[in-house]
Design an enzyme around this catalytic site. Structure first.
Site, PDB file in Angstrom:
ATOM      1  N   SER A   4       6.722 -13.576  -3.614  1.00  0.00           N
ATOM      2  CA  SER A   4       6.764 -12.438  -2.613  1.00  0.00           C
ATOM      3  C   SER A   4       6.101 -12.934  -1.338  1.00  0.00           C
ATOM      4  O   SER A   4       5.731 -14.038  -1.256  1.00  0.00           O
ATOM      5  CB  SER A   4       5.358 -11.315  -3.160  1.00  0.00           C
ATOM      6  OG  SER A   4       5.270 -10.526  -2.102  1.00  0.00           O
ATOM      7  N   TYR A  37      -3.592  -9.282  -5.987  1.00  0.00           N
ATOM      8  CA  TYR A  37      -1.793  -9.334  -5.894  1.00  0.00           C
ATOM      9  C   TYR A  37      -1.423 -10.659  -5.329  1.00  0.00           C
ATOM     10  O   TYR A  37      -0.652 -11.316  -5.688  1.00  0.00           O
ATOM     11  CB  TYR A  37      -1.200  -8.153  -5.600  1.00  0.00           C
ATOM     12  CG  TYR A  37       0.375  -8.323  -5.722  1.00  0.00           C
ATOM     13  CD1 TYR A  37       0.837  -8.304  -6.668  1.00  0.00           C
ATOM     14  CD2 TYR A  37       0.878  -8.113  -4.305  1.00  0.00           C
ATOM     15  CE1 TYR A  37       2.345  -8.333  -6.439  1.00  0.00           C
ATOM     16  CE2 TYR A  37       2.110  -8.401  -4.178  1.00  0.00           C
ATOM     17  CZ  TYR A  37       2.878  -8.486  -5.483  1.00  0.00           C
ATOM     18  OH  TYR A  37       4.357  -8.549  -5.401  1.00  0.00           O
TER      19      TYR A  37
END
Ligand SMILES: NC(=O)c1ccc[n+]([C@@H]2O[C@H](COP(=O)([O-])OP(=O)(O)OC[C@H]3O[C@@H](n4cnc5c(N)ncnc54)[C@H](OP(=O)(O)O)[C@@H]3O)[C@@H](O)[C@H]2O)c1
Length: 265
Positions: free
Chosen positions: A145, A158
């Site tokens: 990401s 995360y």
């Protein structure tokens, strides 16, 4: 040619599975949601509804697995071998996020996230890589990401998991290159994408979200061209650039303010 896509029941993984199938790959699709995987299988089989194409129609295997569990990752590997033999492409896509202050978020959910976003990627890469080494060929695409470029206050766990995926992929690619291996490692780092991610992570994005279909196709096309760091969109490329020149303390401050805007009222 056979591709395995994790997290194929929704979002980017589902679109990558669709695209690989349309490119002619046999696909193994895996996730926990059986209904969604069966829907996808039916949808794709209709794509080759013409009976004259029946013999050339790519095959689809569904394997259910909860990748937060070590034994289910190992079972996924064993069942894949049993059903289709060795694979040519592994897409480690399954993952999720969680918004909130670290002091308030659930430890259980975070440990589950670490197991899914990190440990499963690690285990599946280790196992499938052995078979690829025997053939000296194959692709592994790990979905990280834009979060991997930055500190991520308010989504601390995360962001940290996605950093692992990026560093892991960079290191492994270099090791394999030094061994003159034919196996190619790529990492996809999208910015916000319109999927079910937000609902699971309890966030609302204020920034425009990319289409999952476009990100999936871009990721697969670049992986097939052996691009390593795959960044869909100019905003991701700019973030990467600034993350290299701005001090981490400042990045963390800016990141906090951007994350704060994602808080659901
Ligand atoms: N959307 C974004 O803005 C964005 C941006 C950058 C990176 N990403 C990354 O892209 C990947 C795909 O996310 P998405 O945006 O497509 O979200 P999504 O629509 O929520 O899809 C997530 C997929 O992961 C699977 N999954 C989650 N936990 C699992 C588990 N324990 N075992 C097996 N499968 C599991 C889900 O399947 P089941 O629930 O059926 O198991 C689902 O198929 C993730 O790694 C995410 O971190 C997303």
């Amino acid at each position: 040619m056979i591709a395995l896509v994790t997290g194929a029941s929704s979002g980017i993984g589902r679109d990558m599975a669709r695209y690989l199938y349309k490119l002619g790959y046999d696909i193994v699709i895996t996730a926990r949601n059986k209904e969604k995987l069966e829907e996808l299988k039916q949808e794709l089989e209709k794509f080759h509804a013409n009976p004259s194409e029946a013999n050339t129609q790519p095959k689809i295997e569904i394997i259910l697995a909860d990748l937060s569990k070590e034994e289910e990752c190992k079972k996924l590997y064993a069942q894949t071998k049993e059903k289709v033999g060795s694979i040519d492409i592994l897409v480690n896509n399954a993952g999720f996020g969680l918004f909130g202050r670290f002091t308030q978020t659930s430890l259980e959910t975070e440990l589950n996230m670490i197991d899914t976003n990190i440990k499963a990627v690690h285990i599946l890469t280790k196992l499938f890589l052995q078979d690829m080494l025997e053939k000296n060929a194959g692709h592994i695409l790990n979905v990280s990401s834009i979060a991997s470029f930055l500190p991520g206050p308010l989504m601390t766990t995360y962001y940290s998991t996605k950093s692992y995926v990026l560093r892991f992929s960079q290191s492994l690619r270099e090791e394999l290159k030094k061994q003159k291996s034919g196996i190619k490692i790529s990492v996809l780092c999208p910015g916000p994408v319109d999927t079910n991610f937000n609902n699971v992570a309890h966030v609302k994005f204020n920034l425009p979200q990319a289409s999952s279909e476009k990100v999936a196709q871009y990721g697969i096309d670049k992986m097939l061209k052996n691009k390593f760091l795959i960044m869909p969109g100019i905003s991701v490329k700019c973030t990467r650039f600034f993350s290299k020149i701005v001090p981490d303390t400042l990045l963390a401050k800016v990141s906090y303010h951007m994350q704060k805007r994602k808080e659901k009222p």
